[in-house]
Design a protein around this motif. Sequence first.
Motif, short mmCIF file in Angstrom:
data_model
loop_
_atom_site.label_atom_id
_atom_site.label_comp_id
_atom_site.label_asym_id
_atom_site.label_seq_id
_atom_site.Cartn_x
_atom_site.Cartn_y
_atom_site.Cartn_z
N ALA A 172 0.78 -1.24 0.00
CA ALA A 172 0.00 0.00 0.00
C ALA A 172 0.81 1.29 0.00
O ALA A 172 0.26 2.35 0.24
CB ALA A 172 -1.02 0.02 1.14
N GLN A 173 2.09 1.21 -0.26
CA GLN A 173 2.84 2.46 -0.39
C GLN A 173 2.24 3.32 -1.50
O GLN A 173 2.18 4.54 -1.38
CB GLN A 173 4.32 2.19 -0.72
CG GLN A 173 5.16 1.91 0.49
CD GLN A 173 5.20 0.43 0.77
OE1 GLN A 173 4.29 -0.30 0.39
NE2 GLN A 173 6.25 -0.02 1.40
N VAL A 182 -5.38 7.48 -7.16
CA VAL A 182 -5.16 6.52 -8.24
C VAL A 182 -5.16 5.08 -7.72
O VAL A 182 -5.71 4.18 -8.36
CB VAL A 182 -3.83 6.83 -8.95
CG1 VAL A 182 -3.51 5.77 -10.01
CG2 VAL A 182 -3.89 8.22 -9.58
N PHE A 183 -4.55 4.86 -6.57
CA PHE A 183 -4.45 3.51 -6.01
C PHE A 183 -5.29 3.42 -4.73
O PHE A 183 -5.28 4.34 -3.93
CB PHE A 183 -3.00 3.19 -5.65
CG PHE A 183 -2.04 3.29 -6.79
CD1 PHE A 183 -1.88 2.24 -7.68
CD2 PHE A 183 -1.29 4.44 -6.97
CE1 PHE A 183 -0.99 2.33 -8.74
CE2 PHE A 183 -0.38 4.54 -8.03
CZ PHE A 183 -0.24 3.49 -8.91
N PHE A 184 -5.96 2.32 -4.55
CA PHE A 184 -6.78 2.15 -3.34
C PHE A 184 -6.88 0.66 -3.03
O PHE A 184 -6.79 -0.19 -3.91
CB PHE A 184 -8.17 2.75 -3.55
CG PHE A 184 -8.82 2.36 -4.84
CD1 PHE A 184 -9.63 1.25 -4.93
CD2 PHE A 184 -8.58 3.11 -6.00
CE1 PHE A 184 -10.21 0.90 -6.13
CE2 PHE A 184 -9.16 2.76 -7.21
CZ PHE A 184 -9.98 1.64 -7.27
N LEU A 185 -7.05 0.38 -1.76
CA LEU A 185 -7.18 -1.01 -1.34
C LEU A 185 -8.65 -1.38 -1.27
O LEU A 185 -9.47 -0.62 -0.79
CB LEU A 185 -6.52 -1.23 0.02
CG LEU A 185 -5.00 -1.13 0.01
CD1 LEU A 185 -4.46 -1.30 1.43
CD2 LEU A 185 -4.38 -2.17 -0.91
N ARG A 186 -8.96 -2.57 -1.77
CA ARG A 186 -10.33 -3.08 -1.72
C ARG A 186 -10.32 -4.28 -0.79
O ARG A 186 -9.71 -5.30 -1.11
CB ARG A 186 -10.78 -3.55 -3.10
CG ARG A 186 -10.84 -2.42 -4.10
CD ARG A 186 -11.50 -2.87 -5.36
NE ARG A 186 -10.66 -3.79 -6.11
CZ ARG A 186 -10.68 -3.89 -7.43
NH1 ARG A 186 -11.51 -3.16 -8.13
NH2 ARG A 186 -9.88 -4.73 -8.05
N TYR A 246 -6.96 0.22 -8.87
CA TYR A 246 -6.29 1.42 -9.38
C TYR A 246 -7.00 1.93 -10.62
O TYR A 246 -7.75 1.20 -11.27
CB TYR A 246 -4.82 1.14 -9.67
CG TYR A 246 -4.58 0.12 -10.77
CD1 TYR A 246 -4.65 -1.23 -10.51
CD2 TYR A 246 -4.28 0.54 -12.07
CE1 TYR A 246 -4.43 -2.15 -11.50
CE2 TYR A 246 -4.05 -0.38 -13.08
CZ TYR A 246 -4.13 -1.73 -12.78
OH TYR A 246 -3.92 -2.65 -13.78
N ARG A 247 -6.75 3.19 -10.90
CA ARG A 247 -7.28 3.80 -12.12
C ARG A 247 -6.22 3.68 -13.20
O ARG A 247 -5.15 4.30 -13.08
CB ARG A 247 -7.59 5.27 -11.87
CG ARG A 247 -8.69 5.47 -10.85
CD ARG A 247 -8.75 6.91 -10.38
NE ARG A 247 -9.18 7.82 -11.43
CZ ARG A 247 -9.24 9.15 -11.27
NH1 ARG A 247 -8.88 9.69 -10.12
NH2 ARG A 247 -9.64 9.91 -12.25
N PRO A 248 -6.46 2.92 -14.26
CA PRO A 248 -5.42 2.71 -15.27
C PRO A 248 -5.07 3.96 -16.06
O PRO A 248 -3.97 4.04 -16.61
CB PRO A 248 -5.99 1.62 -16.17
CG PRO A 248 -7.45 1.59 -15.88
CD PRO A 248 -7.65 2.11 -14.50
#
Length: 69
Positions: free
Chosen positions: A14-15, A23-27, A34-36
């Motif tokens: 999760a860095q 842009v990046f998130f944990l589910r 993430y948003r590509p």
Amino acid sequence: MRIVVDLNRCQGYAQCAFLAPEVFFLRGDEALGYRPRVPDDQRERVGRAVAACPVQAIAAGPAAGADVD
Ligand code: SF4
């Protein structure tokens, strides 16, 4: 700019989500989303996330495929 995360390589540290939370998130438990397509105002943050990923799971720009923008 496009990005691709190798989710087989990603260890869910999760860095990236800490450095570029738009842009990046944990589910759930460790599953990274993430948003590509990276918005222009997020490029710098994503660059830091690419550099910080301990397993080099994030590919950005040409390494992530054709950039159609
Ligand atoms: S920093 Fe790397 S290993 Fe950690 S969640 Fe992001 S892509 Fe996965």
